[in-house]
Write a protein that holds these residues in place. Structure first.
Motif, PDB file in Angstrom:
ATOM      1  N   THR A   1      -8.202   2.543  -2.369  1.00 39.17           N
ATOM      2  CA  THR A   1      -7.628   2.229  -3.675  1.00 39.17           C
ATOM      3  C   THR A   1      -6.290   1.522  -3.526  1.00 39.17           C
ATOM      4  O   THR A   1      -6.008   0.526  -4.201  1.00 39.17           O
ATOM      5  CB  THR A   1      -7.438   3.519  -4.491  1.00 39.17           C
ATOM      6  N   ALA A   2      -5.438   2.048  -2.631  1.00 39.26           N
ATOM      7  CA  ALA A   2      -4.117   1.465  -2.431  1.00 39.26           C
ATOM      8  C   ALA A   2      -4.210   0.034  -1.914  1.00 39.26           C
ATOM      9  O   ALA A   2      -3.528  -0.872  -2.408  1.00 39.26           O
ATOM     10  CB  ALA A   2      -3.302   2.326  -1.471  1.00 39.26           C
ATOM     11  N   TRP A   3      -5.072  -0.191  -0.929  1.00 34.66           N
ATOM     12  CA  TRP A   3      -5.196  -1.540  -0.386  1.00 34.66           C
ATOM     13  C   TRP A   3      -5.824  -2.508  -1.388  1.00 34.66           C
ATOM     14  O   TRP A   3      -5.384  -3.660  -1.515  1.00 34.66           O
ATOM     15  CB  TRP A   3      -6.037  -1.507   0.895  1.00 34.66           C
TER      16      TRP A   3
ATOM     17  N   SER B   1      -3.267  -3.370  -3.880  1.00 32.11           N
ATOM     18  CA  SER B   1      -2.288  -4.277  -3.276  1.00 32.11           C
ATOM     19  C   SER B   1      -2.792  -5.714  -3.300  1.00 32.11           C
ATOM     20  O   SER B   1      -2.058  -6.639  -3.654  1.00 32.11           O
ATOM     21  CB  SER B   1      -2.014  -3.857  -1.828  1.00 32.11           C
TER      22      SER B   1
ATOM     23  N   ALA C   1       0.261   8.170  -6.622  1.00 37.08           N
ATOM     24  CA  ALA C   1      -0.899   9.009  -6.365  1.00 37.08           C
ATOM     25  C   ALA C   1      -0.803  10.342  -7.075  1.00 37.08           C
ATOM     26  O   ALA C   1      -1.814  10.931  -7.470  1.00 37.08           O
ATOM     27  CB  ALA C   1      -1.066   9.235  -4.861  1.00 37.08           C
TER      28      ALA C   1
ATOM     29  N   ALA D   1      -8.525   7.231  -1.401  1.00 32.84           N
ATOM     30  CA  ALA D   1      -7.171   6.864  -1.822  1.00 32.84           C
ATOM     31  C   ALA D   1      -6.650   5.664  -1.041  1.00 32.84           C
ATOM     32  O   ALA D   1      -6.010   4.771  -1.603  1.00 32.84           O
ATOM     33  CB  ALA D   1      -6.235   8.058  -1.662  1.00 32.84           C
ATOM     34  N   TRP D   2      -6.909   5.618   0.276  1.00 40.92           N
ATOM     35  CA  TRP D   2      -6.386   4.503   1.076  1.00 40.92           C
ATOM     36  C   TRP D   2      -7.009   3.177   0.643  1.00 40.92           C
ATOM     37  O   TRP D   2      -6.331   2.146   0.585  1.00 40.92           O
ATOM     38  CB  TRP D   2      -6.647   4.741   2.568  1.00 40.92           C
TER      39      TRP D   2
ATOM     40  N   PRO E   1       0.813  -1.216   0.000  1.00 36.65           N
ATOM     41  CA  PRO E   1       0.000   0.000   0.000  1.00 36.65           C
ATOM     42  C   PRO E   1       0.849   1.271   0.000  1.00 36.65           C
ATOM     43  O   PRO E   1       0.465   2.272  -0.589  1.00 36.65           O
ATOM     44  CB  PRO E   1      -0.822  -0.124   1.298  1.00 36.65           C
TER      45      PRO E   1
ATOM     46  N   SER F   1       3.897   1.557  -1.352  1.00 37.12           N
ATOM     47  CA  SER F   1       4.481   1.720  -2.678  1.00 37.12           C
ATOM     48  C   SER F   1       3.445   2.173  -3.689  1.00 37.12           C
ATOM     49  O   SER F   1       3.745   2.936  -4.595  1.00 37.12           O
ATOM     50  CB  SER F   1       5.108   0.396  -3.146  1.00 37.12           C
ATOM     51  N   LEU F   2       2.197   1.714  -3.516  1.00 36.03           N
ATOM     52  CA  LEU F   2       1.158   2.120  -4.457  1.00 36.03           C
ATOM     53  C   LEU F   2       0.714   3.547  -4.223  1.00 36.03           C
ATOM     54  O   LEU F   2       0.075   4.153  -5.071  1.00 36.03           O
ATOM     55  CB  LEU F   2      -0.036   1.183  -4.344  1.00 36.03           C
ATOM     56  N   ALA F   3       1.042   4.104  -3.065  1.00 48.00           N
ATOM     57  CA  ALA F   3       0.724   5.510  -2.835  1.00 48.00           C
ATOM     58  C   ALA F   3       1.624   6.423  -3.637  1.00 48.00           C
ATOM     59  O   ALA F   3       1.295   7.573  -3.896  1.00 48.00           O
ATOM     60  CB  ALA F   3       0.849   5.842  -1.345  1.00 48.00           C
TER      61      ALA F   3
END
Length: 462
Positions: free
Chosen positions: A52-54, A57, A32, A49-50, A25, A27-29
């Motif tokens: 989306t990241a999870w 992942s 953004a 956004a959180w 999560p 690294s995927l931020a």
């Protein structure tokens, strides 16, 4: 208590996999900032956004598990292509002539057209939208279309044909192996510096002379090392678009069109010197463009850098350009460092192969990620600016002409909503990273003695 052989290794592997899963999560931020481009600061998007990241992942982890389970043998490395269409060879010079004509129109518009209002001149919009952003997407969909229309390649081939007819052709020098794709690295960094750093990047006359200088450099390189050799290694734009075209199922040859599995073409990428820096530059430059729009750069990093460079008395614009130059190079080095870290982690499986060799063998896995960043970051820009091209085609000089009757057209910003842009961006980033995982897994199956070692080697890459 007696442990079974290999128990410690399995425990370490599971811990590493857990650490990677927990860090995804974060690294995927990082992308953004790319998701913010084209949304205009809008924050009421369909998914936080959180989340989306999870969610992303989880998708990546499940993709990794699926590859480990359902992909036990390499498929892309040994994939074959088949001819699906044949066409006369004269089509190649015809496309080249069209490319030369378009290049001439853009240069003429840049030199003779409106200078004070760049948006009224064809050249800046054409160079930064259809050319720089549109061709990567066309390359994915239709293969290496730029090669056929490459104006400097076409002009060089015409000159070579003429010289050959009078019997004064010379054999080109051998291309140095150490040079590899380094000229393309310099070209891509130079263009992205122009786009992201140079204050007068949209002055049409400056773009014209830079384009002419670039063409001259290509002709010198082709004269020294041969047209095809230089085009495939030294021409920055030809190399850039060709990398993306290797993801396409379409492969254009001189007299036929071949069909191959998607992604298979990039598996055959020759690991020449400079390939990893080139891909780091491609991803890093797009990342820096996103960073420039974020509060971290605007409120913290850039003011400090500008204050530092202001102490040298270099003029009004120099501190801004030097600050952005440092940011651009720093982001490229950061991307390269992350990739090297992933490669370094593979030594838990392969201690006999150097980092340099492993980095070269897996460099092709970065190509779909580079394309994903282009699509995610510039998708809305391309949609909007392509509408402006129809207006500029009728009035390329900005002098009030209306050649095709479309000069009165306006950009319809309602064709995209923030939500639709968000969906495209998230889908592009996910598919790009999944494609990268697939390529890495397929290459690992070729390099390692069994599927289990191949999977374990990819924990750090993940």
């Amino acid at each position: 208590m007696t442990r079974r052989p290999g128990h410690n290794g399995r425990v370490r592997a599971r811990r590493l996999a857990l650490a990677v899963a927990l860090s995804l999560p974060v690294s995927l931020a990082v992308p953004a900032s790319a998701l913010a481009h084209g949304i205009g600061g809008k924050t009421d998007l369909p998914v936080p956004a959180w989340l989306t990241a999870w969610a992303a992942s989880v998708v990546l982890i499940l993709s990794f598990v699926a590859l480990a389970t359902l992909w036990p043998a390499p498929r892309l490395e040994s994939a074959r292509s088949r001819a699906v269409l044949r066409f006369p060879r004269v089509l190649d010079p015809i496309c080249g002539a069209l490319g030369v004509a378009l290049f001439g129109v853009v240069i003429y518009a840049a030199l003779a057209g409106e200078q004070e209002l760049p948006t009224a001149n064809l050249a800046p919009t054409f160079i930064y939208a259809p050319f720089w952003v549109g061709l990567p997407i066309l390359s994915l969909l239709f293969g290496d279309v730029f090669r056929a229309f490459n104006p400097w390649r076409a002009a060089a081939r015409a000159v070579a044909w003429t010289v050959g007819k009078v019997g004064v052709a010379r054999k080109p020098a051998g291309y140095p192996s150490w040079l590899g794709r380094w000229p393309a690295v310099a070209g891509i960094l130079g263009f992205t510096w122009l786009e992201l750093v140079y204050v007068e990047k949209d002055v049409p006359s400056k773009l014209a002379w830079l384009a002419i200088a670039y063409a001259a450099i290509q002709w010198i390189g082709m004269g020294l090392y041969g047209i095809d050799k230089w085009t495939s290694r030294g021409d920055a734009f030809a190399v850039y678009f060709n990398l993306f075209s290797r993801l396409s199922p379409l492969h254009w040859l001189r007299d036929r069109l071949e069909l191959r599995p998607p992604l298979a073409g990039v598996s055959t990428l020759e690991p020449l010197a400079g390939t990893v820096p080139l891909l780091a530059a491609m991803i890093g430059s797009t990342s820096f463009d996103g960073l420039q729009q974020g509060s971290l750069w605007i409120n913290s990093i850039e003011p400090e850098l500008r204050s530092f460079f202001s102490n040298f008395g270099l003029g009004e614009l120099a501190p801004e350009e030097l600050s952005a130059t440092v940011g651009l190079l720093g982001m490229v080095l950061l991307i390269g460092g992350f990739y090297r870290l992933g490669i370094r982690g593979m030594h838990s499986i392969d201690r006999s192969t150097s980092d340099r060799v492993l980095a070269a063998r897996f460099a092709h896995t970065l190509v779909p990620i580079a394309l994903a960043y282009v699509v995610a970051h510039y998708f809305s820009l391309l949609v909007y600016q392509d509408q402006a091209i129809w207006r500029l085609a009728s009035d390329p000089l900005g002098n009030g002409s209306n050649i095709f009757g479309t000069a009165g057209g306006q950009i319809d910003f309602s064709v995209l909503t923030p939500n639709s842009i968000w969906y495209v961006q998230v889908a592009a980033l996910l598919l790009g990273h999944i494609a990268g995982l697939t390529l890495a897994h397929d290459r690992a199956l070729v390099l390692y003695r069994n599927a289990r070692d191949a999977v374990r080697s990819q924990y750090w890459i993940l």
